[in-house]
Design an enzyme around this catalytic site. Sequence first.
Site, PDB file in Angstrom:
ATOM      1  N   MET A  22     -20.604  18.760  -4.394  1.00 23.10           N
ATOM      2  CA  MET A  22     -19.633  19.272  -3.421  1.00 23.10           C
ATOM      3  C   MET A  22     -20.372  19.998  -2.293  1.00 23.10           C
ATOM      4  O   MET A  22     -19.769  20.801  -1.565  1.00 23.10           O
ATOM      5  CB  MET A  22     -18.628  20.195  -4.101  1.00 23.10           C
ATOM      6  CG  MET A  22     -17.811  19.442  -5.153  1.00 23.10           C
ATOM      7  SD  MET A  22     -16.183  20.131  -5.432  1.00 23.10           S
ATOM      8  CE  MET A  22     -16.580  21.760  -5.998  1.00 23.10           C
ATOM      9  N   HIS A  29     -28.906  21.408  -7.578  1.00 21.03           N
ATOM     10  CA  HIS A  29     -28.759  20.039  -7.058  1.00 21.03           C
ATOM     11  C   HIS A  29     -30.143  19.392  -6.889  1.00 21.03           C
ATOM     12  O   HIS A  29     -30.330  18.217  -7.209  1.00 21.03           O
ATOM     13  CB  HIS A  29     -28.038  20.054  -5.703  1.00 21.03           C
ATOM     14  CG  HIS A  29     -26.672  20.661  -5.724  1.00 21.03           C
ATOM     15  ND1 HIS A  29     -26.372  21.844  -5.113  1.00 21.03           N
ATOM     16  CD2 HIS A  29     -25.504  20.227  -6.289  1.00 21.03           C
ATOM     17  CE1 HIS A  29     -25.091  22.127  -5.276  1.00 21.03           C
ATOM     18  NE2 HIS A  29     -24.541  21.169  -5.990  1.00 21.03           N
ATOM     19  N   GLN A  53      -9.561  18.703  -7.390  1.00 16.48           N
ATOM     20  CA  GLN A  53     -10.005  19.472  -8.563  1.00 16.48           C
ATOM     21  C   GLN A  53      -9.837  20.976  -8.389  1.00 16.48           C
ATOM     22  O   GLN A  53     -10.227  21.742  -9.251  1.00 16.48           O
ATOM     23  CB  GLN A  53     -11.441  19.117  -8.933  1.00 16.48           C
ATOM     24  CG  GLN A  53     -12.501  19.630  -7.972  1.00 16.48           C
ATOM     25  CD  GLN A  53     -13.867  19.070  -8.310  1.00 16.48           C
ATOM     26  OE1 GLN A  53     -14.094  17.860  -8.178  1.00 16.48           O
ATOM     27  NE2 GLN A  53     -14.771  19.909  -8.771  1.00 16.48           N
ATOM     28  N   LYS A 139     -24.749  23.236 -16.441  1.00 17.54           N
ATOM     29  CA  LYS A 139     -23.936  24.384 -16.050  1.00 17.54           C
ATOM     30  C   LYS A 139     -22.439  24.049 -16.179  1.00 17.54           C
ATOM     31  O   LYS A 139     -21.637  24.888 -16.542  1.00 17.54           O
ATOM     32  CB  LYS A 139     -24.241  24.821 -14.620  1.00 17.54           C
ATOM     33  CG  LYS A 139     -23.523  26.125 -14.287  1.00 17.54           C
ATOM     34  CD  LYS A 139     -23.845  26.605 -12.916  1.00 17.54           C
ATOM     35  CE  LYS A 139     -22.958  25.999 -11.866  1.00 17.54           C
ATOM     36  NZ  LYS A 139     -21.542  26.398 -12.003  1.00 17.54           N
TER      37      LYS A 139
HETATM   38  P1  AMP Z   1     -21.244  21.037  -7.519  1.00 19.62           P
HETATM   39  O1  AMP Z   1     -21.772  20.717  -6.152  1.00 19.62           O
HETATM   40  O2  AMP Z   1     -21.180  22.505  -7.807  1.00 19.62           O
HETATM   41  O3  AMP Z   1     -19.988  20.283  -7.857  1.00 19.62           O
HETATM   42  O4  AMP Z   1     -22.338  20.511  -8.532  1.00 19.62           O
HETATM   43  C1  AMP Z   1     -22.825  19.189  -8.473  1.00 19.62           C
HETATM   44  C2  AMP Z   1     -23.642  18.918  -9.693  1.00 19.62           C
HETATM   45  O5  AMP Z   1     -24.722  19.850  -9.745  1.00 19.62           O
HETATM   46  C3  AMP Z   1     -22.841  19.117 -10.990  1.00 19.62           C
HETATM   47  O6  AMP Z   1     -23.205  18.107 -11.912  1.00 19.62           O
HETATM   48  C4  AMP Z   1     -23.283  20.460 -11.464  1.00 19.62           C
HETATM   49  O7  AMP Z   1     -23.212  20.622 -12.860  1.00 19.62           O
HETATM   50  C5  AMP Z   1     -24.731  20.482 -11.002  1.00 19.62           C
HETATM   51  N1  AMP Z   1     -25.187  21.863 -10.881  1.00 19.62           N
HETATM   52  C6  AMP Z   1     -24.597  22.872 -10.203  1.00 19.62           C
HETATM   53  N2  AMP Z   1     -25.276  24.024 -10.383  1.00 19.62           N
HETATM   54  C7  AMP Z   1     -26.312  23.730 -11.208  1.00 19.62           C
HETATM   55  C8  AMP Z   1     -27.373  24.490 -11.779  1.00 19.62           C
HETATM   56  N3  AMP Z   1     -27.520  25.788 -11.545  1.00 19.62           N
HETATM   57  N4  AMP Z   1     -28.254  23.859 -12.575  1.00 19.62           N
HETATM   58  C9  AMP Z   1     -28.119  22.523 -12.838  1.00 19.62           C
HETATM   59  N5  AMP Z   1     -27.153  21.759 -12.329  1.00 19.62           N
HETATM   60  C10 AMP Z   1     -26.261  22.338 -11.531  1.00 19.62           C
END
Ligand code: AMP
Length: 258
Positions: A22, A29, A53, A139
């Site tokens: 996102m 990321h 979501q 996470k």
């Molecule tokens: P988001 O942009 O927050 O929807 O996250 C995109 C992807 O990055 C998702 O699969 C999250 O689980 C992963 N993600 C977000 N924060 C972390 C983190 N601190 N460590 C590992 N993966 C992460």
Amino acid sequence: MKIVRSIAELDLTGVVGLVPTMGALHDGHRSLFRVARAENDVLVASLFVNPAQFDQQADLAAYPRHEERDLEIAEDAGVDVLFAPAADEMYPPGFGTWIDVDLTGAEGTSRPGHFRGVATVCVKLFNIVQPRRAYFGQKDAQQAAVLRRVVRDLNLGIEIRVLPTIRDTDGLAISSRNVQLSPAERTEALALPRALAAGAETYTRGRDPVAATRTAFNGVTPDYVELVDLDGVTILAAALKVGNTRLIDNVLLKGDLS
Ligand code: AMP
């Protein structure tokens, strides 16, 4: 790096790895990009703040957006194609088909409709990008488990890779939402990883990790603390609201999510 806004423009060949995001990209990321880069011919990242979501409009409006910086980070990380559609490209007028996953507990109970939105957008992304592998972070362990279940139940034939949580040096799991925290709130937020670590330590001594986690919150009231079984993998998960920002985190107690 090619920036693609429309589904029709996507033209991919070879073994594709997909990292759905996102945006407001950070080291969590980056870690997914690094592994996906190494395991596939073509690395596609999606950047889409998925309205479906979010259960609260205010949360969606406040979600951080830094597209210019994201483009630089993605390019640096070796992303070949950044798919960044507008909301109506993904949800055109008349959209009305949803993937409803049977998963309750923790986030599933605390945020009704959240996993429906996640599963639906991810299945759309899987169909649009046709990856061999898709990458998620521990996470959001329940999210990854939801997607494993969707892939299995609907025979999508995609490998779901789950990579470890990346943390700041103080232990806080890195999240796009962390920028919303004031310095005082950030200090308060540290209760979340600390309490979970105390719970995990108690578990290794054969005692109740949920009770220990609650105690370690030390007067702060979390949204929930729960043991969650994810198809044989047990995590200790908690959510904490700090000011207007809701944070989630978890630790693995038993099994392997990768
Ligand atoms: P988001 O942009 O927050 O929807 O996250 C995109 C992807 O990055 C998702 O699969 C999250 O689980 C992963 N993600 C977000 N924060 C972390 C983190 N601190 N460590 C590992 N993966 C992460």
